[in-house]
Write an enzyme that holds these catalytic residues in place. Sequence first.
Site, short mmCIF file in Angstrom:
data_model
loop_
_atom_site.label_atom_id
_atom_site.label_comp_id
_atom_site.label_asym_id
_atom_site.label_seq_id
_atom_site.Cartn_x
_atom_site.Cartn_y
_atom_site.Cartn_z
N GLU A 40 -17.89 -4.03 24.36
CA GLU A 40 -17.11 -5.27 24.52
C GLU A 40 -15.86 -5.31 23.64
O GLU A 40 -14.78 -5.67 24.10
CB GLU A 40 -17.99 -6.49 24.22
CG GLU A 40 -19.14 -6.71 25.17
CD GLU A 40 -20.40 -5.97 24.77
OE1 GLU A 40 -21.43 -6.13 25.46
OE2 GLU A 40 -20.36 -5.22 23.76
N HIS A 47 -28.65 -15.17 24.82
CA HIS A 47 -27.62 -14.99 25.83
C HIS A 47 -26.97 -16.31 26.25
O HIS A 47 -26.02 -16.29 27.03
CB HIS A 47 -28.22 -14.31 27.07
CG HIS A 47 -28.48 -12.84 26.88
ND1 HIS A 47 -29.23 -12.35 25.86
CD2 HIS A 47 -28.05 -11.76 27.60
CE1 HIS A 47 -29.29 -11.03 25.94
NE2 HIS A 47 -28.57 -10.65 26.97
N HIS A 71 -3.92 3.25 -3.58
CA HIS A 71 -4.14 2.72 -2.23
C HIS A 71 -3.44 1.40 -1.98
O HIS A 71 -2.60 1.30 -1.08
CB HIS A 71 -5.64 2.56 -1.97
CG HIS A 71 -5.96 2.11 -0.58
ND1 HIS A 71 -5.90 0.78 -0.19
CD2 HIS A 71 -6.33 2.79 0.51
CE1 HIS A 71 -6.22 0.68 1.09
NE2 HIS A 71 -6.49 1.88 1.53
N HIS A 114 0.84 -1.19 0.00
CA HIS A 114 0.00 0.00 0.00
C HIS A 114 0.88 1.25 0.00
O HIS A 114 1.24 1.76 1.07
CB HIS A 114 -0.92 0.00 1.22
CG HIS A 114 -1.82 -1.19 1.30
ND1 HIS A 114 -1.38 -2.44 1.68
CD2 HIS A 114 -3.15 -1.32 1.04
CE1 HIS A 114 -2.39 -3.28 1.66
NE2 HIS A 114 -3.47 -2.64 1.27
#
Length: 676
Positions: free
Chosen positions: A424, A486, A274, A35
């Site tokens: 999280e 859950h 890129h 890159h």
Amino acid sequence: MPDAAVPTSVPSSTLLANAIRALSMDAVEQAKSGHPGMPMGMAEIAVALWAQGNPHRHYRHNPANPAWPNRDRFVVSNGHGSMLHYALLHLSGYDLPMQELKQFRQLHSKTPGHPEVHVTPGVETTTGPLGQGISNAVGMALAEYLLASEFNRPGLPVVDHYTYVFLGDGCLMEGISHEVCSLAGALRLNKLIALYDDNGISIDGKVEGWFRDDTPKRFEAYGWNVITPVDGHDVAAVSAAIAQAKDSERPTLICCKTVIGKGSPNKAGSEDAHGSALGEKEIALTRAALGWQHPPFEIPAEVYAGFDARAAGQAAEQAWDELMARYAQQYPAEASELQRRWRGDLPANWQAAVQAYLQTCEDKKESIPTRKASLNALNAYAKVLPELLGGSADLTGSVYSQWSGATPLRAGQPGQHINYGVREFGMSAILNGIVLHGGFKPFGGTFLTFSDYSRNAIRMAALMKTPSMFLFTHDSIGLGEDGPTHQSVEHISSLRLIPNLDVWRPADTTESALAWAAALERKNGPSALCFSRQNTVFLNKTETMRNNIARGAYVLVEADKPQAVLIATGSEVGLALEAQQALAQQGVAVRVVSMPCTSVFDRQDAAYRAQVLPKGLPRVAIEAGVTDYWRKYVGLEGEVIGIDTFGESAPAGVLFKHFGLTPDKVVAAVKRVISV
């Protein structure tokens, strides 16, 4: 780089920037992969931060000692632009010779496709998955703040450094950047300075079609100091912005407007620059446009002189050594403690504390949920581990992450427990950064089912071999009424598939205590500790059994001439014991093996593994989760009692019966395998 590099005059910033461009496009071209766009576009920003000719000399580091504790940290969050970092490391004097740049992206080189910590000297963290570099950097800045708050004394700032981050549009599009930058603003981490490569281009083209955020306002809303607009190709302007950022009481985002692939006549400003080599023809045109007349991988001495940080780095570290000496004279206990924590050593009384707590477990013989056993262990170990740093993703009262005496961290108020909020993924990446910085043993807690949110950060911890600790509770259908959203079914087996991650699922208080001890003692990889919401039975064990828990699996119940082996983890070890007793009454002798950590068991020598699981003895595994993983232990002829569907919403006891996790089912399975 050359040994002698004393310029007769300060080289121009343009020359220094073009050297970065040349090295980057040449290395990518030689590899036919990489890159070049980001390094060519951020070259002046790099010069502003790294060049020694800059009167500010912002970035303080010592190439001769990349592990100097009080160095500034530098993170390339847009890690695909790794050649920018490698060029800077080479030019400034790190042990990264030109030959390594010529081996960019080749097998076993020190210049892999994305920066990798422990591979390239001077690289602080492994980046590439966008957004995680800035997240690690938040952890590093947080660690610096906490250590400084704990150890610095008036006139003796022994912990005093900045964390600098390069990041691009891709990092800011990733959701994790929202999580961590919001928290950094709330905690007012003013030693964190991020330089945003605002070039408006990603792999797919101009980002305005899918990324129209008002980034400055977004960061202002987080509580950051935002400096904009800054010409990213004006070294003096970028340098002034960095100097301004250092005066802020908040983290700073410097918005640098740049052109991707700057210098390339036909590819600059487009996605063509890129992620692929410019090509020989375009490189020749770029050399002409830049006025760069040197052949590939040839750098003039004045460029080396402009970047060479060896003398300044040695002087900075020597000044810090002298400061530490004065500190040690006035505060000997604190100096010794700080040095121990920099080394990552456990305190001298650690083993005594572990053994004392194990005896407590054996004396009390408590049958409690292992999440409660986990908290009890933390309460015991925290007394001798001032470096313990806990936290949870808005589930403190459920995962039991806050031990007795741990104060909550707030802006301007250091503490031992971090309320990460419902973040999280961000939590997991931040604690990786804390570990990489050094000085703490951090963990973050949430429900096991939400490990999915943070999985890539867990994977990065395993890849980097950082001893991060991930606390997970509510480890199965045993959490009951919250239902299948859950209830973890596939998660433990899935986590076990990550190389170098030790996944612990302890069965009682003693196993829980030893699981935490193993995680805290581990130095070459992360640990996931999985605990139950439901009660578990205390397991009566001999001293030999207790010692063997640390080996990942051990024989809990032996039988005279066993006909089969029951293997179980966590709360299902109690189920295995019930089945063993029922089988004994029917004249069928079985051995019971508790296996709290499969990867640790797999690392044991062949003799021990065969001792625990003898060849030719039929096996039945029991775990309240998917069954396929256990085939590696029971074979195709053995059986696995588990769950290969999602859960249901009902009380835990009802669910275990509904899904066939009962002694009768285990007894029937044993009878089938011994009759084969």
